[in-house]
Scaffold this active site. Structure first.
Site, PDB file in Angstrom:
ATOM      1  N   TYR A  35     -16.385   9.180 -53.264  1.00 38.96           N
ATOM      2  CA  TYR A  35     -17.171   8.012 -53.678  1.00 38.96           C
ATOM      3  C   TYR A  35     -18.591   8.462 -54.000  1.00 38.96           C
ATOM      4  O   TYR A  35     -19.477   8.502 -53.149  1.00 38.96           O
ATOM      5  CB  TYR A  35     -17.174   6.946 -52.583  1.00 38.96           C
ATOM      6  CG  TYR A  35     -15.831   6.294 -52.332  1.00 38.96           C
ATOM      7  CD1 TYR A  35     -14.768   6.462 -53.230  1.00 38.96           C
ATOM      8  CD2 TYR A  35     -15.623   5.495 -51.217  1.00 38.96           C
ATOM      9  CE1 TYR A  35     -13.544   5.869 -53.009  1.00 38.96           C
ATOM     10  CE2 TYR A  35     -14.397   4.885 -50.992  1.00 38.96           C
ATOM     11  CZ  TYR A  35     -13.359   5.075 -51.886  1.00 38.96           C
ATOM     12  OH  TYR A  35     -12.144   4.476 -51.655  1.00 38.96           O
ATOM     13  N   PRO A  75      -9.202  -5.906 -52.592  1.00 34.38           N
ATOM     14  CA  PRO A  75      -8.442  -7.092 -52.179  1.00 34.38           C
ATOM     15  C   PRO A  75      -8.812  -8.378 -52.906  1.00 34.38           C
ATOM     16  O   PRO A  75      -8.127  -9.379 -52.726  1.00 34.38           O
ATOM     17  CB  PRO A  75      -8.787  -7.207 -50.694  1.00 34.38           C
ATOM     18  CG  PRO A  75     -10.164  -6.629 -50.590  1.00 34.38           C
ATOM     19  CD  PRO A  75     -10.170  -5.494 -51.571  1.00 34.38           C
TER      20      PRO A  75
END
Length: 303
Positions: free
Chosen positions: A53, A209
């Site tokens: 990341y 999500p």
């Protein structure tokens, strides 16, 4: 904050995905730290990161170092915070996502992550993605070796199939404690994996999500205003239930995910303190059976 179990540990029922704090469009460091601190203030005790990341070609570990600084500068108690990181992917200068699941790479990557996080052992270490060039058992075996060496305390896998979950469990046994796959209102392809995890008592951590409700960091540039209008129409039930409860549709989406199985722990990303606080509030949102039926029906269009 409500809690769930991950590898025998009690963790917040909603975690924080720290990825948006380090990739394209990331906030400045002050806001990034404030975002993590806001999640901690709200009771979040599961922080999700990865060595990959970072900006393309920027070198591994930006997000891990950021998470470490956020914990070090937090004014409250962090003893119960579980940091979950991942290894096995890279981001070269061309912006692609590479995969390297060789045992040698995973072991070296875990050691580097451990140093960046400044921990005695990594709380949860996950294979970021199976490498088609490496036998899956070899990659899972590297996690076993890291567990045996004490470099990591818990092990998980990500972006995997139900068959791979079973194969990893054959090698790791009960030390396989998590599976991190994409799952959202818009993307439900990992339903077999979610159900298998519920059956085996393995935590299922849905990444991205809020797909269908909010744009993901991986969705690319926005296509214009009509895309948002179409998305809201397609998942209108989430917006309707949100209005009825007086909360955001994002909070409803996370509560819906949590209701799918007691092993589900969503890890929504955030790049602003207010977003982190709103997501954390989903842990306390109770949806009725009628609500859940409406949301279940608002799924992706099947061919």
């Amino acid at each position: 904050m409500r809690y769930r179990t991950l590898g025998g540990l009690r963790v917040s029922a909603v975690g924080l995905g720290a990825m948006p704090l380090s990739i394209e469009g990331r906030p400045d460091e002050a806001r990034a730290l404030a975002t993590v601190h806001a999640a901690l203030d709200a009771g979040v005790t599961l922080l999700d990161t990865a060595d990959s990341y970072h900006l393309p070609g920027d070198g591994a570990g930006h997000n891990e170092r950021l998470v470490a600084r956020a914990l070090a500068t937090y004014g409250g108690d962090t003893a119960d915070v579980l940091v979950a990181t991942k290894g096995g992917r890279g981001r070269p200068a061309d912006g692609t996502w590479t995969v390297n699941g060789s045992p040698r790479h995973l072991k070296a990557a875990a050691e580097a992550s451990l140093k960046r996080l400044g921990l005695e052992a990594i709380g949860l270490y996950q294979l970021h993605k199976p490498d088609p060039a490496v036998p899956f058992e070899d990659s899972a075996g590297a996690l076993r070796d890291l567990l045996d060496a004490g470099t990591i305390r818990l092990a998980g896998i990500s972006n995997t199939t139900a068959d791979q979950i079973r194969r990893a469990r054959a090698i790791l046994g009960d030390r396989l404690v998590s599976v991190q796959n994409r799952y959202s209102p818009a993307v439900r392809d990992s339903d077999p994996e979610l159900r298998l995890c519920a059956e085996l008592g393995i935590a299922f951590l849905p990444w991205s999500p809020l797909g269908g409700i909010s744009r993901s960091s991986l969705d690319g540039p926005s296509g214009g205003g009509s895309a948002g209008d179409s998305r809201e129409e397609r998942f209108a039930a989430f917006h309707a239930v949100a209005r009825e409860h007086g909360v955001s549709p994002q909070r409803v989406a996370l509560a819906w995910l949590s209701a799918l199985a007691p092993t589900v722990i969503p890890i929504p990303g955030a790049s602003r303190p207010e977003t982190a606080r709103d997501s954390a509030g989903a842990a306390d949102l109770v949806l009725s059976a009628e609500d859940l039926a409406r949301l279940d029906a608002a799924g992706p269009v099947r061919p």
